[in-house]
Design an enzyme around this catalytic site. Sequence first.
Site, PDB file in Angstrom:
ATOM      1  N   HIS A   1      -4.031  12.775  43.900  1.00 38.97           N
ATOM      2  CA  HIS A   1      -2.682  12.758  43.338  1.00 38.97           C
ATOM      3  C   HIS A   1      -1.834  13.550  44.582  1.00 38.97           C
ATOM      4  CE1 HIS A   1       0.527  14.006  40.518  1.00 38.97           C
ATOM      5  NE2 HIS A   1       0.819  14.851  41.162  1.00 38.97           N
TER       6      HIS A   1
ATOM      7  N   ASP B   1       1.753  14.857  45.770  1.00 38.85           N
ATOM      8  CA  ASP B   1       3.442  15.398  45.343  1.00 38.85           C
ATOM      9  C   ASP B   1       4.101  15.329  46.775  1.00 38.85           C
ATOM     10  OD1 ASP B   1       2.828  16.368  42.767  1.00 38.85           O
ATOM     11  OD2 ASP B   1       1.262  17.605  43.548  1.00 38.85           O
TER      12      ASP B   1
ATOM     13  N   HIS C   1       3.357  10.922  43.191  1.00 38.31           N
ATOM     14  CA  HIS C   1       3.990  11.631  42.092  1.00 38.31           C
ATOM     15  C   HIS C   1       5.427  11.920  43.080  1.00 38.31           C
ATOM     16  CE1 HIS C   1       5.140  15.558  39.692  1.00 38.31           C
ATOM     17  NE2 HIS C   1       6.112  14.661  39.551  1.00 38.31           N
TER      18      HIS C   1
ATOM     19  N   MET D   1       8.613  13.637  43.652  1.00 40.48           N
ATOM     20  CA  MET D   1       9.566  14.325  43.148  1.00 40.48           C
ATOM     21  C   MET D   1      10.754  14.552  44.285  1.00 40.48           C
ATOM     22  SD  MET D   1       7.117  17.549  42.068  1.00 40.48           S
ATOM     23  CE  MET D   1       5.773  16.907  42.982  1.00 40.48           C
TER      24      MET D   1
ATOM     25  N   MET E   1       4.984  17.071  32.833  1.00 40.91           N
ATOM     26  CA  MET E   1       4.958  18.315  33.581  1.00 40.91           C
ATOM     27  C   MET E   1       4.726  19.612  32.617  1.00 40.91           C
ATOM     28  SD  MET E   1       5.258  17.248  36.711  1.00 40.91           S
ATOM     29  CE  MET E   1       5.091  18.966  37.340  1.00 40.91           C
TER      30      MET E   1
HETATM   31  C1  DX5 Z   1       4.067  20.584  40.779  1.00 34.91           C
HETATM   32  C2  DX5 Z   1       2.995  19.326  41.115  1.00 34.91           C
HETATM   33  C3  DX5 Z   1       1.702  19.414  40.852  1.00 34.91           C
HETATM   34  C4  DX5 Z   1       1.028  20.808  41.505  1.00 34.91           C
HETATM   35  C5  DX5 Z   1       0.026  21.287  40.382  1.00 34.91           C
HETATM   36  O1  DX5 Z   1       5.128  20.418  41.091  1.00 34.91           O
HETATM   37  O2  DX5 Z   1       3.612  18.223  40.659  1.00 34.91           O
HETATM   38  O3  DX5 Z   1       0.942  18.354  40.840  1.00 34.91           O
HETATM   39  O4  DX5 Z   1       0.209  20.484  42.475  1.00 34.91           O
HETATM   40  O5  DX5 Z   1      -0.221  22.550  41.033  1.00 34.91           O
HETATM   41  P1  DX5 Z   1      -1.407  23.409  40.051  1.00 34.91           P
HETATM   42  O6  DX5 Z   1      -2.384  22.737  39.339  1.00 34.91           O
HETATM   43  O7  DX5 Z   1      -1.803  24.593  40.801  1.00 34.91           O
HETATM   44  O8  DX5 Z   1      -0.329  23.980  38.782  1.00 34.91           O
HETATM   45 ZN    ZN Z   2       2.192  16.374  40.899  1.00 39.16          ZN
END
Ligand code: DX5
Ligand code: ZN
Length: 214
Positions: free
Chosen positions: A32, A34, A65, A67, A136
């Site tokens: 994954h 981000d 993902h 963002m 989310m």
């Molecule tokens: C947050 C990201 C997540 C993040 C999750 O904006 O989309 O993928 O890495 O991190 P943890 O598992 O530490 O909550």
């Molecule tokens: Zn993510």
Amino acid sequence: MSLIAPSLLSADFSKLGTEIQAIDKAGADLVHWDVMDGIFVPNLTFGPCVIAANRKQTKLPFDVHLMVEKPDKLIDKTAEAGADMITVHMEAASRVADCVSHIHALKKKAGISLKPHTSVSEIIPFIPEIDLVLVMSVEPGKGGQLFQAQALEKIVALKELIGRKKVQISVDGGINPETAEACRFAGADILVAGSAVFKNKNYAKAIDSLKGKK
Ligand code: DX5
Ligand code: ZN
């Protein structure tokens, strides 16, 4: 059994290639990524160049993902970089329907992500078109936050809305062995976990415990 997608956001950025090989060996199902633009979320991470540079580290699918405020501008380069799945946010400025068809035109799986306060009803018109919904369970933007339990109700509601269609439900944020179990029970297909994997010295044990293995 849900698939585990370690989030590289919590990996050591000074050795991403080694980290990717390590999670592959430890039993991860997906990688994954981000991608953050500093606008949709305050943080900035990596983009297509870094993803491309690491594509050869593993054969695992790359789950990207986005963002970012304008995902439409990044879709071509993200696909070229080797993404297998590309997820855009319902709340981003670009038209989500156009992004989904753009991703499919590039023969990649298309996902839509919902922030914690976005209602599942917003996804209804898109269900026939998409491959993935990313729920989310924290506000997007950083790792290490607490799981927001209303995500479980969203997963159950989505499961009902999706019915027999082939749309995977992924959950992202605050996943640890306990919340992972609750998400599996609610019907999640993919669990995204950053801290729970990378803050553990033993990635294989961490991934096994997220899968519910003792
Ligand atoms: C947050 C990201 C997540 C993040 C999750 O904006 O989309 O993928 O890495 O991190 P943890 O598992 O530490 O909550
Ligand atoms: Zn993510």
